[in-house]
Scaffold this motif. Structure first.
Motif, PDB file in Angstrom:
ATOM      1  N   VAL A   1     -10.036  27.308 -13.999  1.00 46.38           N
ATOM      2  CA  VAL A   1     -10.792  26.129 -14.416  1.00 46.38           C
ATOM      3  C   VAL A   1     -10.597  25.928 -15.919  1.00 46.38           C
ATOM      4  N   HIS A   2     -10.265  24.712 -16.291  1.00 42.63           N
ATOM      5  CA  HIS A   2     -10.042  24.379 -17.696  1.00 42.63           C
ATOM      6  C   HIS A   2     -10.917  23.182 -18.053  1.00 42.63           C
ATOM      7  N   LEU A   3     -11.672  23.329 -19.136  1.00 37.99           N
ATOM      8  CA  LEU A   3     -12.608  22.284 -19.552  1.00 37.99           C
ATOM      9  C   LEU A   3     -12.243  21.790 -20.946  1.00 37.99           C
ATOM     10  N   VAL A   4     -12.221  20.474 -21.118  1.00 36.31           N
ATOM     11  CA  VAL A   4     -11.912  19.890 -22.421  1.00 36.31           C
ATOM     12  C   VAL A   4     -12.993  18.885 -22.779  1.00 36.31           C
ATOM     13  N   GLU A   5     -13.718  19.165 -23.862  1.00 40.45           N
ATOM     14  CA  GLU A   5     -14.771  18.262 -24.331  1.00 40.45           C
ATOM     15  C   GLU A   5     -14.206  17.266 -25.336  1.00 40.45           C
ATOM     16  N   SER A   6     -14.865  16.130 -25.430  1.00 40.63           N
ATOM     17  CA  SER A   6     -14.547  15.124 -26.433  1.00 40.63           C
ATOM     18  C   SER A   6     -15.784  14.292 -26.701  1.00 40.63           C
ATOM     19  N   GLY A   7     -15.728  13.531 -27.801  1.00 36.52           N
ATOM     20  CA  GLY A   7     -16.819  12.596 -28.088  1.00 36.52           C
ATOM     21  C   GLY A   7     -17.761  13.010 -29.194  1.00 36.52           C
ATOM     22  N   GLY A   8     -17.575  14.201 -29.746  1.00 37.08           N
ATOM     23  CA  GLY A   8     -18.439  14.612 -30.838  1.00 37.08           C
ATOM     24  C   GLY A   8     -18.118  13.847 -32.120  1.00 37.08           C
TER      25      GLY A   8
ATOM     26  N   SER B   1     -10.383  20.625 -14.955  1.00 35.98           N
ATOM     27  CA  SER B   1      -9.186  20.718 -14.121  1.00 35.98           C
ATOM     28  C   SER B   1      -9.119  22.121 -13.538  1.00 35.98           C
ATOM     29  N   GLY B   2      -8.332  22.248 -12.470  1.00 34.36           N
ATOM     30  CA  GLY B   2      -8.226  23.535 -11.800  1.00 34.36           C
ATOM     31  C   GLY B   2      -8.987  23.512 -10.481  1.00 34.36           C
ATOM     32  N   SER B   3      -9.488  24.653 -10.066  1.00 38.64           N
ATOM     33  CA  SER B   3     -10.200  24.787  -8.795  1.00 38.64           C
ATOM     34  C   SER B   3     -11.650  24.340  -8.967  1.00 38.64           C
TER      35      SER B   3
END
Length: 113
Positions: A1-8, A24-26
Motif C-alpha cells: 500500500v502506497h499513500l501520497v498526500e497533497s494539498g497542504g 495505491s496497491g492492495s
C-alpha cells in the motif's frame, strides 16, 4: 500500500484547505482510512477516520470544522478543513488502517494568526 498526500500549505486563520490522499496497491474499501497530525514537540494524534457506511469519527478539537470523505472509485480520501486555527498547524499524515497501518509521507499545514 502506497499513500501520497497533497494539498497542504500556508493559510491565514479562518481560512480553508483541502487535503487529499491517493492510495495505491492492495486497497480494500472495507478498511478504514484516517488523518493524523503531528505538531512540533507533540505526539502524533488522530484527527479523523472514515470506515464502511460511511462512518466517520473526529477528535473533539476539529468537530464542526473538518470533514473527512472518501472516493472508493479513486482510492482517495479527503480532509476538508475550514475555520482553521493556528493550533491546527502540523504535519498531516494519511493512514490506511488494516491488519497493519500504512502511512503517507505527510504534508505540512501552517495556519498563521
Amino acid at each position: 500500500v502506497h499513500l501520497v498526500e497533497s494539498g497542504g500549505g500556508l493559510v491565514q486563520a479562518g481560512g480553508s484547505l483541502r487535503l487529499s490522499c491517493a492510495a495505491s496497491g492492495s486497497i480494500f474499501s472495507a478498511n478504514a482510512m484516517g488523518w493524523y497530525r503531528q505538531a512540533p514537540g507533540k505526539q502524533r494524534e488522530l484527527v479523523a477516520t472514515i470506515s464502511t457506511g460511511p462512518r466517520t469519527t473526529y477528535t473533539d478539537s476539529v468537530k464542526g470544522r473538518f470533514t473527512i470523505s472518501r472516493d472508493n472509485a479513486k482510492n482517495t480520501v479527503y480532509l476538508q478543513m475550514d475555520s482553521l486555527k493556528p493550533e491546527d498547524t502540523a504535519v498531516y499524515y494519511c493512514a490506511y488502517i488494516g491488519p497493519r497501518t500504512y502511512w503517507g509521507q505527510g504534508t505540512q499545514v501552517t495556519v498563521s494568526s
